[in-house]
Design a protein around this motif. Structure first.
Motif, mmCIF file in Angstrom:
data_model
loop_
_atom_site.group_PDB
_atom_site.id
_atom_site.type_symbol
_atom_site.label_atom_id
_atom_site.label_comp_id
_atom_site.label_asym_id
_atom_site.label_seq_id
_atom_site.Cartn_x
_atom_site.Cartn_y
_atom_site.Cartn_z
ATOM 1 N N GLY A 62 -42.349 28.630 -6.051
ATOM 2 C CA GLY A 62 -41.106 29.287 -6.424
ATOM 3 C C GLY A 62 -40.105 29.246 -5.288
ATOM 4 O O GLY A 62 -38.921 28.967 -5.485
ATOM 5 N N GLY A 66 -36.486 27.443 -4.865
ATOM 6 C CA GLY A 66 -35.358 28.214 -4.362
ATOM 7 C C GLY A 66 -34.603 27.476 -3.270
ATOM 8 O O GLY A 66 -33.362 27.500 -3.221
ATOM 9 N N MET A 89 -32.893 27.329 -10.056
ATOM 10 C CA MET A 89 -33.084 28.764 -9.856
ATOM 11 C C MET A 89 -34.005 29.350 -10.923
ATOM 12 O O MET A 89 -34.803 30.247 -10.650
ATOM 13 C CB MET A 89 -31.728 29.484 -9.865
ATOM 14 C CG MET A 89 -30.910 29.233 -8.608
ATOM 15 S SD MET A 89 -29.417 30.264 -8.506
ATOM 16 C CE MET A 89 -28.367 29.429 -9.699
ATOM 17 N N THR A 90 -33.912 28.822 -12.137
ATOM 18 C CA THR A 90 -34.806 29.257 -13.216
ATOM 19 C C THR A 90 -36.246 28.911 -12.880
ATOM 20 O O THR A 90 -37.160 29.725 -13.065
ATOM 21 C CB THR A 90 -34.402 28.590 -14.543
ATOM 22 O OG1 THR A 90 -33.037 28.904 -14.835
ATOM 23 C CG2 THR A 90 -35.286 29.077 -15.681
ATOM 24 N N LYS A 93 -37.634 31.305 -10.149
ATOM 25 C CA LYS A 93 -38.079 32.607 -10.662
ATOM 26 C C LYS A 93 -39.441 32.493 -11.343
ATOM 27 O O LYS A 93 -40.310 33.348 -11.182
ATOM 28 C CB LYS A 93 -37.041 33.159 -11.637
ATOM 29 C CG LYS A 93 -35.730 33.551 -10.989
ATOM 30 C CD LYS A 93 -34.726 34.031 -12.030
ATOM 31 C CE LYS A 93 -33.396 34.372 -11.387
ATOM 32 N NZ LYS A 93 -32.379 34.778 -12.399
ATOM 33 N N LYS A 96 -42.376 32.028 -8.722
ATOM 34 C CA LYS A 96 -42.476 32.967 -7.603
ATOM 35 C C LYS A 96 -43.918 33.439 -7.414
ATOM 36 O O LYS A 96 -44.567 33.899 -8.344
ATOM 37 C CB LYS A 96 -41.570 34.170 -7.859
ATOM 38 C CG LYS A 96 -41.529 35.152 -6.695
ATOM 39 C CD LYS A 96 -40.555 36.294 -6.978
ATOM 40 C CE LYS A 96 -40.507 37.268 -5.808
ATOM 41 N NZ LYS A 96 -39.553 38.382 -6.069
#
Length: 202
Positions: A62, A66, A89-90, A93, A96
């Motif tokens: 994740g 990022g 970015m999706t 998330k 992560k």
């Protein structure tokens, strides 16, 4: 079964960057027909920045996504580049705290990215944009878990969408002002997506 790891991301970023050596001018020319003629240059800049990121140092996948998202945002001022960063970015998330992601999750991740990009950009499916290519790939690989099968299905779907929408008018962006002229012409975002799918799935 092989998983999607930071090594996978690094290899994909490198292949996409290398592909732009041959694609940059082609995409600029495609964009110049109805737009500013800078799609190739923008993507070359963004993908160069992504290839420069040391994602292997990220604590999890994740965080690696990022890093790529931040690099994309810092190197684009275009709507297509912003949508690209939104997708990253999706993924960030979703990944992560995870060290790897199963290939069987890729369809869901792409669908989530598609939805986030739709919300961010204001376009709709069927408008003849990169989102139509992404949607086609997400649907084509749904239920698949073997990476080689996924790669083949993704290539076929991306190019199938490009062919399907070629004779339709563009409905969003600057090209919408020349809707009739856009019939028979590939949307540069869709073209870029199909060509980059080829590159990263080698």
């Amino acid at each position: 079964m092989t998983m999607i790891t930071t090594t996978t991301l690094a290899a994909a970023s490198r292949r996409a960057h290398e592909a732009m050596a041959n694609l940059e001018q082609e995409l600029n020319q495609a964009d110049a027909v109805l737009g500013d003629g800078d799609t190739g240059g923008m993507l070359a800049r963004v993908l160069s920045a992504l290839a420069d990121q040391d994602v292997s140092a990220a604590p999890d996948i994740g965080a690696a996504f990022g890093l790529l998202a931040k690099a994309a945002l810092a190197n684009t001022g275009s709507s297509l580049g912003t949508l690209f960063a939104t997708a990253l970015m999706t993924f960030a998330k979703a990944g992560k705290g995870e060290q790897e992601i199963a290939w069987s999750r890729l369809a869901g991740l792409l669908a989530a990215a598609r939805d986030a990009m739709l919300a961010r950009g204001g376009a709709s499916l069927g408008d003849k944009t990169v989102l139509d290519g992404l949607d086609a790939v997400a649907r084509a690989i749904e239920g698949l878990s073997d990476p080689d099968t996924i790669r083949q299905a993704a290539r076929l779907a991306a190019h199938g969408a490009l062919h399907e929408f070629r004779d339709r008018p563009c409905k969003v962006g600057r090209a919408r002002m020349f809707a009739e002229k856009s019939i028979g012409i590939d949307d540069p975002g869709m073209l870029a997506f199909a060509k980059l799918v080829d590159a990263v799935t080698q």
